[in-house]
Design an enzyme around this catalytic site. Structure first.
Site, PDB file in Angstrom:
ATOM      1  CG  ASN A  11      -1.755   1.245   1.345  1.00 50.25           C
ATOM      2  OD1 ASN A  11      -1.878   2.009   0.394  1.00 50.25           O
ATOM      3  ND2 ASN A  11      -2.338   1.454   2.510  1.00 50.25           N
ATOM      4  CE  LYS A  36      -0.134   3.265   4.782  1.00 51.69           C
ATOM      5  NZ  LYS A  36       0.055   3.431   6.240  1.00 51.69           N
ATOM      6  CG  HIS A  69      -5.664   1.685   5.450  1.00 53.76           C
ATOM      7  ND1 HIS A  69      -5.182   2.648   6.314  1.00 53.76           N
ATOM      8  CD2 HIS A  69      -4.633   0.815   5.235  1.00 53.76           C
ATOM      9  CE1 HIS A  69      -3.920   2.371   6.596  1.00 53.76           C
ATOM     10  NE2 HIS A  69      -3.558   1.272   5.967  1.00 53.76           N
ATOM     11  CD  GLU A  93      -2.824   5.515   6.883  1.00 59.48           C
ATOM     12  OE1 GLU A  93      -1.743   5.262   7.450  1.00 59.48           O
ATOM     13  OE2 GLU A  93      -2.967   5.497   5.639  1.00 59.48           O
ATOM     14  CD  GLU A 147      -2.876  -2.304   7.500  1.00 60.60           C
ATOM     15  OE1 GLU A 147      -1.763  -2.322   6.969  1.00 60.60           O
ATOM     16  OE2 GLU A 147      -3.688  -1.389   7.310  1.00 60.60           O
ATOM     17  N   GLY A 186       3.152   2.296  10.761  1.00 56.61           N
ATOM     18  CA  GLY A 186       4.132   3.360  10.600  1.00 56.61           C
ATOM     19  C   GLY A 186       4.871   3.767  11.863  1.00 56.61           C
ATOM     20  CB  SER A 188       5.734  -1.744  11.939  1.00 55.23           C
ATOM     21  OG  SER A 188       5.339  -0.409  12.227  1.00 55.23           O
ATOM     22  N   GLY A 190       3.178  -1.212   4.225  1.00 53.86           N
ATOM     23  CA  GLY A 190       3.142   0.213   3.958  1.00 53.86           C
ATOM     24  C   GLY A 190       4.473   0.717   3.433  1.00 53.86           C
TER      25      GLY A 190
END
Length: 254
Positions: free
Chosen positions: A13, A15, A100, A102, A170, A176, A216, A237
């Site tokens: 992903n 992003k 997701h 986010e 996730e 991250g 991560s 990510g």
């Protein structure tokens, strides 16, 4: 590896990262996706929408899939700035990420919104990667399993099957941050997801659904995480932006 059924999927992903020059990294991934790796694991890249068509075209014949990071629930209409699942399919995408954390956090998406987007994906021949996961506050309150169970129940639409659904766990606090849950923690959540999928889809179908771990993931911890029961790959990510790191994660399956 012991949990190689269903066939593993390592998805990247990107992003809000990537320009036309990023095509160079894709070429490196294609060259590094050896016959040995192809025999063990599927690869997927989900670039920003501006690169979906170019990546899909470049990936023809490489066996690296191309996906998108989100879609609108409606087929078309007065939704300025939005992209429909039909448009993504027309660009050559075969997967789309929905729900997701986010999107849930910044766009305030609810489980029902995610289910509608997954339905739109299915109607247009796309495989929906449905994301679930708890926040740090929810984990500290001992609500991880309850949160994941609620998200699964509300986010997976009728008509889902192993052919059109991937689930990604996730933990929000691990995305991250460099932090990862223990292998035991991951095993517990993935076992719950498999169990609940069996209730939703039936055992035979549910056992074919790929459940990815994300948060991560990097080459140094991939082998341990990918060895956990019911972990059938990763949603990666930042480490997916560089070919060496992304392929390094995939080689956990060699």
């Amino acid at each position: 590896m012991s949990n190689s059924f269903p066939r593993p999927l390592v998805a990247g992903n990107w992003k809000m990262n990537g320009l036309r020059a990023s095509h160079e990294e894709l070429i490196k991934m294609q060259k590094g996706y050896s016959a040995e790796l192809k025999g063990k694991v599927d690869l997927l890249i989900c670039p920003p929408a501006t690169l979906v068509h170019a990546f899909a075209h470049a990936n023809l014949g490489s066996r690296i899939g191309t996906g998108a990071q989100d879609c609108h629930a409606q087929q078309s209409g007065a939704y300025t700035g939005e992209i429909s699942a039909e448009m993504l399919a027309d660009c050559g995408a075969s997967y789309v990420i929905v729900g997701h954390s986010e999107r849930r956090q910044y766009q305030k998406e609810k489980d029902a919104d995610v289910a509608e987007k997954a339905t739109a994906a299915h109607q247009n021949g796309l495989i929906a990667i449905v994301c679930v996961g708890e926040t740090q506050q929810e984990r500290e309150a001992g609500r991880t399993l309850a949160v994941v169970r609620k998200q699964l129940k509300g986010s997976i639409p009728a008509g889902s099957s192993a052919d059109n659904l991937v689930v990604a766990y996730e933990p929000v606090w691990a995305i991250g941050t460099g932090l990862t849950p223990t292998a035991k923690d991951v095993e517990e959540v993935h076992a719950l997801i498999r169990s609940d999928l069996r209730r939703i889809l039936g055992k035979v179908e549910a056992d074919k659904v790929r459940i990815l771990y994300g948060g991560s993931v990097k080459p140094s911890n991939a082998k341990e995480l990918m060895s956990v029961p019911n972990v059938n790959g990763a949603l990666v990510g930042g480490a997916s932006l560089k070919a060496d790191d992304f392929l390094g994660i995939a080689t956990a399956y060699l």
